[in-house]
Motif scaffolding. Structure first.
Motif, PDB file in Angstrom:
ATOM      1  N   GLY A  32     -14.254  -7.645  -5.422  1.00 29.81           N
ATOM      2  CA  GLY A  32     -13.530  -8.781  -5.974  1.00 29.81           C
ATOM      3  C   GLY A  32     -12.224  -8.430  -6.654  1.00 29.81           C
ATOM      4  O   GLY A  32     -11.442  -9.327  -7.008  1.00 29.81           O
ATOM      5  N   SER A  33     -11.951  -7.142  -6.842  1.00 30.51           N
ATOM      6  CA  SER A  33     -10.705  -6.739  -7.502  1.00 30.51           C
ATOM      7  C   SER A  33      -9.528  -6.967  -6.560  1.00 30.51           C
ATOM      8  O   SER A  33      -9.629  -6.841  -5.350  1.00 30.51           O
ATOM      9  CB  SER A  33     -10.777  -5.284  -7.945  1.00 30.51           C
ATOM     10  N   GLU A  34      -8.389  -7.290  -7.139  1.00 32.70           N
ATOM     11  CA  GLU A  34      -7.203  -7.616  -6.353  1.00 32.70           C
ATOM     12  C   GLU A  34      -6.319  -6.392  -6.167  1.00 32.70           C
ATOM     13  O   GLU A  34      -6.200  -5.553  -7.053  1.00 32.70           O
ATOM     14  CB  GLU A  34      -6.404  -8.734  -7.031  1.00 32.70           C
ATOM     15  N   ILE A  35      -5.695  -6.297  -5.014  1.00 30.70           N
ATOM     16  CA  ILE A  35      -4.741  -5.236  -4.722  1.00 30.70           C
ATOM     17  C   ILE A  35      -3.583  -5.835  -3.942  1.00 30.70           C
ATOM     18  O   ILE A  35      -3.774  -6.727  -3.103  1.00 30.70           O
ATOM     19  CB  ILE A  35      -5.402  -4.085  -3.924  1.00 30.70           C
ATOM     20  N   GLU A  36      -2.387  -5.384  -4.253  1.00 27.45           N
ATOM     21  CA  GLU A  36      -1.200  -5.824  -3.518  1.00 27.45           C
ATOM     22  C   GLU A  36      -0.713  -4.677  -2.639  1.00 27.45           C
ATOM     23  O   GLU A  36      -0.396  -3.593  -3.125  1.00 27.45           O
ATOM     24  CB  GLU A  36      -0.092  -6.240  -4.475  1.00 27.45           C
ATOM     25  N   LEU A  37      -0.674  -4.937  -1.341  1.00 24.41           N
ATOM     26  CA  LEU A  37      -0.220  -3.937  -0.382  1.00 24.41           C
ATOM     27  C   LEU A  37       1.187  -4.278   0.085  1.00 24.41           C
ATOM     28  O   LEU A  37       1.485  -5.436   0.402  1.00 24.41           O
ATOM     29  CB  LEU A  37      -1.155  -3.887   0.828  1.00 24.41           C
ATOM     30  N   THR A  38       2.032  -3.260   0.110  1.00 25.29           N
ATOM     31  CA  THR A  38       3.351  -3.410   0.735  1.00 25.29           C
ATOM     32  C   THR A  38       3.265  -2.790   2.118  1.00 25.29           C
ATOM     33  O   THR A  38       2.943  -1.611   2.261  1.00 25.29           O
ATOM     34  CB  THR A  38       4.441  -2.700  -0.070  1.00 25.29           C
ATOM     35  N   ILE A  39       3.488  -3.609   3.137  1.00 30.13           N
ATOM     36  CA  ILE A  39       3.342  -3.117   4.507  1.00 30.13           C
ATOM     37  C   ILE A  39       4.667  -3.245   5.256  1.00 30.13           C
ATOM     38  O   ILE A  39       5.534  -4.063   4.912  1.00 30.13           O
ATOM     39  CB  ILE A  39       2.209  -3.860   5.257  1.00 30.13           C
ATOM     40  N   PHE A  40       4.810  -2.428   6.279  1.00 29.60           N
ATOM     41  CA  PHE A  40       5.939  -2.552   7.191  1.00 29.60           C
ATOM     42  C   PHE A  40       5.386  -2.953   8.551  1.00 29.60           C
ATOM     43  O   PHE A  40       4.500  -2.287   9.100  1.00 29.60           O
ATOM     44  CB  PHE A  40       6.702  -1.237   7.317  1.00 29.60           C
ATOM     45  N   ARG A  41       5.928  -4.074   9.075  1.00 28.73           N
ATOM     46  CA  ARG A  41       5.477  -4.550  10.387  1.00 28.73           C
ATOM     47  C   ARG A  41       6.570  -4.246  11.405  1.00 28.73           C
ATOM     48  O   ARG A  41       7.654  -4.834  11.387  1.00 28.73           O
ATOM     49  CB  ARG A  41       5.161  -6.046  10.336  1.00 28.73           C
ATOM     50  N   LYS A  42       6.263  -3.319  12.299  1.00 27.79           N
ATOM     51  CA  LYS A  42       7.251  -2.828  13.248  1.00 27.79           C
ATOM     52  C   LYS A  42       7.755  -3.925  14.172  1.00 27.79           C
ATOM     53  O   LYS A  42       8.958  -3.977  14.492  1.00 27.79           O
ATOM     54  CB  LYS A  42       6.626  -1.692  14.066  1.00 27.79           C
ATOM     55  N   SER A  43       6.862  -4.818  14.597  1.00 27.03           N
ATOM     56  CA  SER A  43       7.257  -5.871  15.537  1.00 27.03           C
ATOM     57  C   SER A  43       8.285  -6.820  14.940  1.00 27.03           C
ATOM     58  O   SER A  43       9.068  -7.444  15.658  1.00 27.03           O
ATOM     59  CB  SER A  43       6.023  -6.665  15.991  1.00 27.03           C
ATOM     60  N   GLU A  44       8.311  -6.929  13.613  1.00 26.18           N
ATOM     61  CA  GLU A  44       9.261  -7.806  12.928  1.00 26.18           C
ATOM     62  C   GLU A  44      10.380  -7.017  12.250  1.00 26.18           C
ATOM     63  O   GLU A  44      11.343  -7.593  11.748  1.00 26.18           O
ATOM     64  CB  GLU A  44       8.532  -8.643  11.881  1.00 26.18           C
ATOM     65  N   ASN A  45      10.187  -5.669  12.215  1.00 26.08           N
ATOM     66  CA  ASN A  45      11.145  -4.785  11.554  1.00 26.08           C
ATOM     67  C   ASN A  45      11.410  -5.210  10.112  1.00 26.08           C
ATOM     68  O   ASN A  45      12.559  -5.243   9.661  1.00 26.08           O
ATOM     69  CB  ASN A  45      12.460  -4.723  12.341  1.00 26.08           C
ATOM     70  N   LYS A  46      10.355  -5.543   9.401  1.00 27.67           N
ATOM     71  CA  LYS A  46      10.546  -5.956   8.013  1.00 27.67           C
ATOM     72  C   LYS A  46       9.312  -5.604   7.175  1.00 27.67           C
ATOM     73  O   LYS A  46       8.199  -5.453   7.690  1.00 27.67           O
ATOM     74  CB  LYS A  46      10.823  -7.443   7.914  1.00 27.67           C
ATOM     75  N   LYS A  47       9.560  -5.490   5.872  1.00 29.09           N
ATOM     76  CA  LYS A  47       8.482  -5.253   4.921  1.00 29.09           C
ATOM     77  C   LYS A  47       7.955  -6.589   4.417  1.00 29.09           C
ATOM     78  O   LYS A  47       8.673  -7.590   4.390  1.00 29.09           O
ATOM     79  CB  LYS A  47       8.975  -4.418   3.737  1.00 29.09           C
ATOM     80  N   ARG A  48       6.718  -6.576   3.980  1.00 27.46           N
ATOM     81  CA  ARG A  48       6.154  -7.757   3.317  1.00 27.46           C
ATOM     82  C   ARG A  48       5.060  -7.317   2.371  1.00 27.46           C
ATOM     83  O   ARG A  48       4.436  -6.264   2.557  1.00 27.46           O
ATOM     84  CB  ARG A  48       5.624  -8.756   4.326  1.00 27.46           C
ATOM     85  N   LYS A  49       4.839  -8.107   1.349  1.00 24.02           N
ATOM     86  CA  LYS A  49       3.787  -7.828   0.381  1.00 24.02           C
ATOM     87  C   LYS A  49       2.617  -8.774   0.632  1.00 24.02           C
ATOM     88  O   LYS A  49       2.812  -9.975   0.828  1.00 24.02           O
ATOM     89  CB  LYS A  49       4.308  -7.974  -1.042  1.00 24.02           C
ATOM     90  N   ILE A  50       1.427  -8.197   0.637  1.00 30.00           N
ATOM     91  CA  ILE A  50       0.216  -8.972   0.915  1.00 30.00           C
ATOM     92  C   ILE A  50      -0.812  -8.694  -0.174  1.00 30.00           C
ATOM     93  O   ILE A  50      -1.153  -7.543  -0.439  1.00 30.00           O
ATOM     94  CB  ILE A  50      -0.374  -8.607   2.290  1.00 30.00           C
ATOM     95  N   ILE A  55      -3.215  -8.819   7.713  1.00 32.65           N
ATOM     96  CA  ILE A  55      -2.795  -7.495   8.157  1.00 32.65           C
ATOM     97  C   ILE A  55      -3.136  -7.331   9.634  1.00 32.65           C
ATOM     98  O   ILE A  55      -4.199  -7.749  10.087  1.00 32.65           O
ATOM     99  CB  ILE A  55      -3.447  -6.401   7.291  1.00 32.65           C
ATOM    100  N   LYS A  56      -2.228  -6.698  10.389  1.00 30.04           N
ATOM    101  CA  LYS A  56      -2.409  -6.566  11.829  1.00 30.04           C
ATOM    102  C   LYS A  56      -2.390  -5.111  12.267  1.00 30.04           C
ATOM    103  O   LYS A  56      -1.910  -4.234  11.553  1.00 30.04           O
ATOM    104  CB  LYS A  56      -1.288  -7.329  12.563  1.00 30.04           C
ATOM    105  N   ALA A  57      -2.915  -4.869  13.462  1.00 34.02           N
ATOM    106  CA  ALA A  57      -2.868  -3.534  14.050  1.00 34.02           C
ATOM    107  C   ALA A  57      -1.417  -3.093  14.170  1.00 34.02           C
ATOM    108  O   ALA A  57      -0.548  -3.867  14.588  1.00 34.02           O
ATOM    109  CB  ALA A  57      -3.540  -3.535  15.416  1.00 34.02           C
ATOM    110  N   GLY A  58      -1.148  -1.842  13.806  1.00 35.14           N
ATOM    111  CA  GLY A  58       0.212  -1.320  13.862  1.00 35.14           C
ATOM    112  C   GLY A  58       0.950  -1.387  12.542  1.00 35.14           C
ATOM    113  O   GLY A  58       1.984  -0.728  12.374  1.00 35.14           O
ATOM    114  N   ASP A  59       0.460  -2.185  11.595  1.00 33.95           N
ATOM    115  CA  ASP A  59       1.103  -2.245  10.282  1.00 33.95           C
ATOM    116  C   ASP A  59       1.032  -0.893   9.589  1.00 33.95           C
ATOM    117  O   ASP A  59       0.036  -0.168   9.711  1.00 33.95           O
ATOM    118  CB  ASP A  59       0.421  -3.294   9.391  1.00 33.95           C
ATOM    119  N   ARG A  60       2.092  -0.554   8.858  1.00 36.17           N
ATOM    120  CA  ARG A  60       2.086   0.644   8.018  1.00 36.17           C
ATOM    121  C   ARG A  60       1.893   0.208   6.570  1.00 36.17           C
ATOM    122  O   ARG A  60       2.602  -0.690   6.101  1.00 36.17           O
ATOM    123  CB  ARG A  60       3.409   1.407   8.125  1.00 36.17           C
ATOM    124  N   ILE A  61       0.949   0.838   5.900  1.00 31.19           N
ATOM    125  CA  ILE A  61       0.735   0.528   4.486  1.00 31.19           C
ATOM    126  C   ILE A  61       1.585   1.497   3.672  1.00 31.19           C
ATOM    127  O   ILE A  61       1.323   2.708   3.650  1.00 31.19           O
ATOM    128  CB  ILE A  61      -0.751   0.643   4.099  1.00 31.19           C
TER     129      ILE A  61
END
Length: 525
Positions: A162-180, A129-135
């Protein structure tokens, strides 16, 4: 123009006082107590049960209890308080020094969780995850485009270690969503912001509160500075509202000689408990300075008082808040708590630094405005302390009780009267950080690949961000002109940009270079 989602105080001085209100609560022994079970004598609970079972209409008795407890607390002193469950969790985590989460600094920007910066070596940074990402989503729970309470938001991001979580983020610099996917981990909440050298022989340590981890953080920083050649130490407890008094005592012990008195407490029955320094101090001979201001309270004042009353070092800045009351915490099963004043503390010379509170809580916590109006923040001669509350240190220096720690070296607010206080409040409000994020968010490439030296040169040569910040305030309804404080504003803007682009140390390297209190210490030596 559409107004951005920022928080800027209309009543500037009220905001500052509110910050001390929270911090000023925090001066209590680490020991905590549970609720005493004595139903036969508990008239309050009997009345509540009677209402719950027999009243003609349905009543939310929990709300009645909260109102009743709050009313009881207002009859005591400003620091005896009831803390509801919604607030107690955050306060407890802050004082513990860590929590389990995903490890990001963020704020709600246009109804979306915007990542200001992932914490170094935290779960989010490790996951990419990077600065500027939207969760956008936490697992399948939508986080954007809705009015989420802080409690609801934190509940989705925090969890078991230790619990797992899946975040859907939008990265403005790439103009795309991704799941992490990432695993939650223990995230430290630092109480020591930084430990750095301000010149080849002088170290600087900034303590923002006294939590369970503070002494260990401080000790680690002190050892690092000693290895770098520090012969003098500057302790900065400005804006530090207090915390666990044991942490302040342990830090004072590092500077005081064996058997020197650090602080003593006196309760209603006249019992006196004294805390003395031990032989373990690792900095008992080098020069020491403590920086304080009007928001340095409770445990901060214990530390400053111990240094001042033992003639161990100099106190630099402005008169401290004036909190000499000690609280003990009692926890309830619903997650709420009561902090009750159980003693007064006294500095080694025997002075109480508690300021009066007979005029009520509003007057008590809004004293910043009074100090500003009477000129005390600019002129030491305007400090109002009763001459009858004089005490002498072992070397014969006069110190005062009855209203905070009066510094040995007075340093006024920077700049012209009134102008810099606006900048100061803006810094505390978070608006500078929000502005910096939004400017970076528009064009992160403008700073891409710059070294710190190149960054400083860029910020020094341009007025772009100063102008943008002035317009930013005006657009959001803050009718403040900053032209008279241009250099000060530019300094803090550069520092905040550096914090978000680099790290906390770079922030302090910028602000400390022109810091009036630091200069006063260095010129004194």
């Amino acid at each position: 123009m559409k107004k951005r989602n920022i928080y800027f105080p209309i009543l500037l001085f009220f905001m500052l006082a509110l910050g001390v209100l929270l911090g000023g609560y925090l001066n209590f022994p680490i020991e905590k107590r549970g609720l005493s079970k004595n139903d036969s004598k508990n008239k309050l609970y009997k009345i509540i049960d009677f209402i719950d079972n027999e009243y003609v209409d349905k009543v939310n008795t929990d709300s009645i209890v909260n109102l009743t407890v709050n009313d009881i607390m207002t009859k005591l002193d400003p620091h005896s308080v009831y803390i509801p469950p919604s607030e107690q969790t955050g306060v407890a985590e802050s004082m513990k020094g860590d929590f389990v989460g995903i490890g990001v600094n963020f704020y709600m920007y246009n109804d979306t969780v915007a990542v200001i910066k992932p914490l170094e070596n935290g779960p989010s940074e490790k996951a990419g995850i990077k600065a500027g990402d939207r969760i956008l989503y936490a697992n399948n729970y939508k986080l954007f485009g809705r009015k989420l309470s802080t409690d609801n938001l934190f509940a989705k991001l925090k969890g078991e270690e230790g619990s797992e979580i899946e975040l859907t983020i939008f990265r403005k610099s790439e103009n795309k969503k991704r799941k992490i996917k990432l695993r939650r981990d223990v995230v430290p909440i630092k109480s020591v912001d930084v430990a750095l050298m301000v010149n080849p022989v002088t170290g600087y340590i900034k303590i923002n509160r006294f939590a369970e981890t503070t002494y260990d953080e401080f000790k680690s920083g002190l050892q690092k500075l000693q290895k770098q050649g520090a012969k003098s130490i500057i302790l900065d407890v400005r804006e530090n509202g207090g915390g666990y008094m044991e942490m302040a005592a342990q830090i004072a012990d590092e500077f005081l000689k064996d058997k020197q008195l650090i602080v003593f407490l006196k309760n209603r029955k006249g019992r006196i408990d004294k805390t003395f320094a031990t032989k373990k101090g690792s900095f008992e001979t080098g020069k020491v300075a403590v920086l304080i201001d009007e928001n340095s309270a409770s445990a901060s004042e214990i530390l400053a008082g111990a240094i001042q009353d033992n003639d161990r070092g100099i106190i630099v800045g402005r008169r401290s808040f004036g909190k000499g009351l000690v609280q003990r915490e009692m926890n309830f099963d619903d997650g709420s708590a009561v902090r009750l004043t159980i003693a007064r503390y006294y500095t080694p010379t025997g002075r109480s630094i508690q300021k009066p509170y007979k005029k009520g809580n509003e007057d008590y916590f809004n004293e910043f405005g009074t100090r500003f109006q009477n000129g005390e923040l600019y002129d030491k001669d305007s400090i109002k302390i009763a001459d009858t509350l004089k005490f002498k240190t072992p070397k014969g220096k006069i110190v005062y009780g009855g209203g905070g720690i009066v510094p040995d070296v007075f340093v006024p607010l920077e700049g012209k009267h009134g102008e810099e206080s606006v900048v100061y409040v803006m810094q505390q409000s978070g608006v500078v950080g929000h502005f910096a994020f939004e400017q970076l968010d528009k064009d992160r490439n403008a700073f891409k690949g710059l070294t710190f030296a190149q960054f400083l040169d860029k910020m020094d040569k341009t007025d772009l961000y100063f102008t943008n910040f002035q317009n930013y305030l005006l657009d959001n309804g803050a009718l403040v002109k900053l032209s008279a404080s241009k250099s000060l504003v530019k300094r803090y803007l550069a520092a905040e940009f550096a914090r978000q682009l680099f790290d906390e140390q770079k922030y302090y390297e910028i602000v400390l270079k022109e810091d009036a209190m630091i200069k006063a210490v260095l010129n004194k030596k």
